[in-house]
Design a protein around this motif. Sequence first.
Motif, PDB file in Angstrom:
ATOM      1  N   GLY A 179      39.702  39.276  36.999  1.00  0.00           N
ATOM      2  CA  GLY A 179      40.921  39.143  36.873  1.00  0.00           C
ATOM      3  C   GLY A 179      41.344  37.875  36.316  1.00  0.00           C
ATOM      4  O   GLY A 179      40.763  36.756  36.695  1.00  0.00           O
ATOM      5  N   SER A 234      41.314  34.204  38.490  1.00  0.00           N
ATOM      6  CA  SER A 234      40.758  34.305  40.093  1.00  0.00           C
ATOM      7  C   SER A 234      39.692  32.872  40.279  1.00  0.00           C
ATOM      8  O   SER A 234      39.467  32.708  41.528  1.00  0.00           O
ATOM      9  CB  SER A 234      39.867  35.499  40.060  1.00  0.00           C
ATOM     10  OG  SER A 234      38.802  35.405  39.469  1.00  0.00           O
ATOM     11  N   PHE A 277      42.357  43.511  44.801  1.00  0.00           N
ATOM     12  CA  PHE A 277      42.372  43.342  43.423  1.00  0.00           C
ATOM     13  C   PHE A 277      42.732  44.943  42.927  1.00  0.00           C
ATOM     14  O   PHE A 277      41.987  45.819  43.342  1.00  0.00           O
ATOM     15  CB  PHE A 277      40.881  42.913  42.958  1.00  0.00           C
ATOM     16  CG  PHE A 277      41.100  43.097  41.372  1.00  0.00           C
ATOM     17  CD1 PHE A 277      41.757  42.004  40.776  1.00  0.00           C
ATOM     18  CD2 PHE A 277      40.344  43.665  40.555  1.00  0.00           C
ATOM     19  CE1 PHE A 277      41.690  41.799  39.282  1.00  0.00           C
ATOM     20  CE2 PHE A 277      40.262  43.584  39.120  1.00  0.00           C
ATOM     21  CZ  PHE A 277      41.005  42.638  38.509  1.00  0.00           C
ATOM     22  N   VAL A 300      43.640  44.998  37.785  1.00  0.00           N
ATOM     23  CA  VAL A 300      44.397  43.878  36.775  1.00  0.00           C
ATOM     24  C   VAL A 300      44.528  42.615  37.393  1.00  0.00           C
ATOM     25  O   VAL A 300      44.335  41.416  36.682  1.00  0.00           O
ATOM     26  CB  VAL A 300      45.719  44.547  36.292  1.00  0.00           C
ATOM     27  CG1 VAL A 300      46.327  43.435  35.197  1.00  0.00           C
ATOM     28  CG2 VAL A 300      45.400  46.018  35.613  1.00  0.00           C
ATOM     29  N   SER A 301      45.186  42.552  38.585  1.00  0.00           N
ATOM     30  CA  SER A 301      45.488  41.100  39.299  1.00  0.00           C
ATOM     31  C   SER A 301      45.287  41.309  40.554  1.00  0.00           C
ATOM     32  O   SER A 301      45.011  42.428  41.321  1.00  0.00           O
ATOM     33  CB  SER A 301      46.918  40.850  38.597  1.00  0.00           C
ATOM     34  OG  SER A 301      47.824  41.769  39.403  1.00  0.00           O
ATOM     35  N   TRP A 302      45.510  40.278  41.551  1.00  0.00           N
ATOM     36  CA  TRP A 302      45.386  40.224  42.708  1.00  0.00           C
ATOM     37  C   TRP A 302      46.774  40.262  43.557  1.00  0.00           C
ATOM     38  O   TRP A 302      47.588  39.307  43.010  1.00  0.00           O
ATOM     39  CB  TRP A 302      44.662  38.827  43.282  1.00  0.00           C
ATOM     40  CG  TRP A 302      43.067  38.899  42.956  1.00  0.00           C
ATOM     41  CD1 TRP A 302      42.591  38.368  41.832  1.00  0.00           C
ATOM     42  CD2 TRP A 302      42.012  39.241  43.818  1.00  0.00           C
ATOM     43  NE1 TRP A 302      41.267  38.506  41.827  1.00  0.00           N
ATOM     44  CE2 TRP A 302      41.020  39.092  42.981  1.00  0.00           C
ATOM     45  CE3 TRP A 302      42.081  39.755  44.810  1.00  0.00           C
ATOM     46  CZ2 TRP A 302      39.613  39.392  43.645  1.00  0.00           C
ATOM     47  CZ3 TRP A 302      40.733  40.269  45.545  1.00  0.00           C
ATOM     48  CH2 TRP A 302      39.768  40.088  44.614  1.00  0.00           C
TER      49      TRP A 302
END
Length: 189
Positions: free
Chosen positions: A80, A83, A128, A131-133
């Motif tokens: 992502g 990160s 996760f 796509v994103s955290w």
Amino acid sequence: RSDAEGDYEIYARKFDGSSWVEMAGSASGGGVSNNGDDSRAPSLVIRSDGSPIVAWHDYSGGDNEIFVKRFDGSNWVEVGTGSASGGGVSDNIRNSYYPSLIVGNDGNLVVAWDDGLGGDQEIYVKRFDGVSWVEFSPGSASVSGISGNAGNSRQPSLVLSNDSNPVVVWYDNSGGNYEIYTKKYTEPN
């Protein structure tokens, strides 16, 4: 202290059946972390496809943040955007330490760490989503995290239970002495 600048870096090697070999510079120079700041306390998982993923706390930008990279077969890359740079996965103004990383049954990564955002160290958890955290559950990575107590909650260890829900264990001094605490996530009804 493993690189030319004299800061701590994260190194990794894999066993190829006869010797320990590095993967694309993962055990020399800047290693996996490959930055000018101290990188410490790695946590390693291996995905079902055999690819390694490493989380660590990194002193970048004035405080420690949680960083994550994976080996894509040729290079160590972020999981992502951001990160393993800037604020990393934790991305806040306080120190974030001692990540514990797992791969959930759905293949997604989950990381727990201790964080000082609430004034004392609390346990935070993110996942996760491809796509994103994001927070694992509402509030799991903000002010009081999942520990939510008056003491210092430190050095989490994260595992999956038999029913595939995350379980976090840590040590905590809320009762005046250091004791071991644990919490298990259960789906809301």
